[in-house]
Design a protein around this motif. Sequence first.
Motif, PDB file in Angstrom:
ATOM      1  N   LEU A  15       0.850  -1.172   0.000  1.00  0.00           N
ATOM      2  CA  LEU A  15       0.000   0.000   0.000  1.00  0.00           C
ATOM      3  C   LEU A  15       0.897   1.236   0.000  1.00  0.00           C
ATOM      4  O   LEU A  15       2.102   1.134   0.240  1.00  0.00           O
ATOM      5  CB  LEU A  15      -0.904  -0.021   1.229  1.00  0.00           C
ATOM      6  N   GLU A 140     -12.867  -4.022   0.902  1.00  0.00           N
ATOM      7  CA  GLU A 140     -11.825  -3.832  -0.110  1.00  0.00           C
ATOM      8  C   GLU A 140     -10.435  -3.897   0.511  1.00  0.00           C
ATOM      9  O   GLU A 140      -9.492  -4.434  -0.095  1.00  0.00           O
ATOM     10  CB  GLU A 140     -12.027  -2.496  -0.834  1.00  0.00           C
ATOM     11  N   ALA A 144      -7.437  -6.455  -0.355  1.00  0.00           N
ATOM     12  CA  ALA A 144      -6.153  -5.917  -0.807  1.00  0.00           C
ATOM     13  C   ALA A 144      -4.980  -6.411   0.028  1.00  0.00           C
ATOM     14  O   ALA A 144      -3.833  -6.417  -0.442  1.00  0.00           O
ATOM     15  CB  ALA A 144      -6.194  -4.391  -0.784  1.00  0.00           C
ATOM     16  N   THR A 145      -5.231  -6.813   1.262  1.00  0.00           N
ATOM     17  CA  THR A 145      -4.154  -7.247   2.160  1.00  0.00           C
ATOM     18  C   THR A 145      -4.223  -8.738   2.475  1.00  0.00           C
ATOM     19  O   THR A 145      -3.595  -9.197   3.422  1.00  0.00           O
ATOM     20  CB  THR A 145      -4.201  -6.447   3.473  1.00  0.00           C
ATOM     21  N   SER A 516     -10.446   5.181   0.317  1.00  0.00           N
ATOM     22  CA  SER A 516      -9.853   4.189  -0.588  1.00  0.00           C
ATOM     23  C   SER A 516      -8.621   4.765  -1.284  1.00  0.00           C
ATOM     24  O   SER A 516      -7.601   4.076  -1.433  1.00  0.00           O
ATOM     25  CB  SER A 516     -10.881   3.745  -1.634  1.00  0.00           C
ATOM     26  N   ILE A 521      -6.369   1.477  -2.324  1.00  0.00           N
ATOM     27  CA  ILE A 521      -7.141   0.281  -2.631  1.00  0.00           C
ATOM     28  C   ILE A 521      -8.278   0.637  -3.594  1.00  0.00           C
ATOM     29  O   ILE A 521      -8.532   1.808  -3.857  1.00  0.00           O
ATOM     30  CB  ILE A 521      -7.717  -0.366  -1.359  1.00  0.00           C
ATOM     31  N   GLU A 522      -8.951  -0.381  -4.099  1.00  0.00           N
ATOM     32  CA  GLU A 522     -10.061  -0.158  -5.022  1.00  0.00           C
ATOM     33  C   GLU A 522     -11.246   0.457  -4.294  1.00  0.00           C
ATOM     34  O   GLU A 522     -11.447   0.246  -3.097  1.00  0.00           O
ATOM     35  CB  GLU A 522     -10.468  -1.486  -5.663  1.00  0.00           C
TER      36      GLU A 522
END
Length: 542
Positions: A15, A140, A144-145, A516, A521-522
């Motif tokens: 990130l 999300e 993402a993680t 976001s 992230i998305e």
Amino acid sequence: MTACLALLALAQPKLPANAPKLVVLISIDQGRADYIDRFSDVCLPPKSGSTLGGIRWLSETGVRYTDAHHHHVPTFTAVGHSILMTGSIPALTGIVGNDWWDREKGKGHYSTEDDFYKTIGGDSTAQSARPLKVTTVGDELKMATNGRSKVVGISFKDRASILMAGHAADQVVWFDYKAGNFVTSTYFSNTLPSWAEEYNKSRAIDAYLGKTWKPSLPESAYVNARNAPHEKGPKMFAHTHPKDKSSSYYSSVVASADGQNVIFDLAEKAIQTEKLGQHETPDILVLNLASNDYVGHAWGPNSPEVLDVFAVTDRRMSRLFNMLNKQVPGGIDKVAVVVTADHGVCGIPSELSDVYKIEAGRVSGSAILKAVEDALDKKYGDAKWALDYNGSNIYLDRTVMDAKNLNHSEVEQTAADAAMTIKGVYRAFTRTNILEGRIPDISYRTWITNGLNPLVGGDVVVLDAPNQVETGATGTTHGSAWAYDTHVPILTHWGGQKSRKVGRRVYTHDIASTLSTLLGIEYPSGNVGEPLYESLPDAFQR
């Protein structure tokens, strides 16, 4: 071996380097935008030495949006909270009220109820996020993680903590008034979070048995407050909680500043136990302050009770921010704080009319349904036409229409015309006209279209006139498209910001895309909002 570890490190999704360690979104339930200025005199200073304040620290050292609104009707609790971390609208989320009519099951559906699961910690109906048809920022971030980030939701209200935290949240709790416990459901976990279980066992919430909620400030602080019309006691109120453990006792505590202390105590315990903000990947805490809403419903936005609970809110926010400043590596600048609200509230009708000579009143939902039934009976013959009315959507029985070979659009219009004959109803719009875009080009047109979900929405959408509320004989409520219900604060604070006050029109569905973007992230799947670019570091500016 060293080469393998290096490759593994490179393979880890990263990130942004400036991403916050922790996101904290606080929803002040029924927290109208004007409270930020009206009650500023009773708030702590922005900073005192190294000690951070509460509301004023946010509004004066962060970014404050003064013209922020919800962009949908109805402005109910479940609906508002379903927007904050999805960036979406009811037309997409499927959350069209605190409850609605389930046509498949032929019965009313509470916003988050889900009897497929079981409640942990109590015997109440289980809840889940399945009725929410889109993802949240927390969902999300979990994706993402690879699930390494933690997402925690806390509220007295299930529909608040669940709809902000989302589907993939690790720990989500709400309060069971019968059991007197914070609970969760097997949708989220088979066990209650240790911090919630410890709090329940301590019976700290029972410390207020027989105690009296009194003003926390000197009498001079309440000079601009006015007692609710039905409140005959002195302005320096004294509300005593029941002496015996019961749902009435717990309701009394929650509807007071004492409830605010309970929810902040639990949030602090969760942060410490879960070490939120101390992991390799960012964490999220969503916190709803429901006590403000219950107090506002009972005594109205101009009451000393509402001012007092706001003052307590300010001091508990200050305590929370200072705790995070010490606990999170990098301090408070590594915490992304957002404070907003799920809706506002109307003034108490009798106060508006009797004291300030403003036309105001109370609308009867049962009268609306009777008018609809009578009109449809007269035009099409006797039948049970209306299945439900949730304060915004009228659900008609489409099987009756089909059995009589009636045109749905015509029946809807007859029902809408009937609803508009009731005093206090401003307009009524048919499902067909909304979905086909045949609504007059009026200022609140988008609020209506954003609020109707084609799958779970009703057949007629009713809009009450300004200062008309659908509630009991005393107190007040919310749910309309008018400014007192839609206008809410958006306060943000994190590292890299330039403190400022922003006057452009923004919406609560802009919060999710902002977070976001900050997290890298998305956007959530139903997002319709745009990032609040004034809140983002220079690298993200337009």
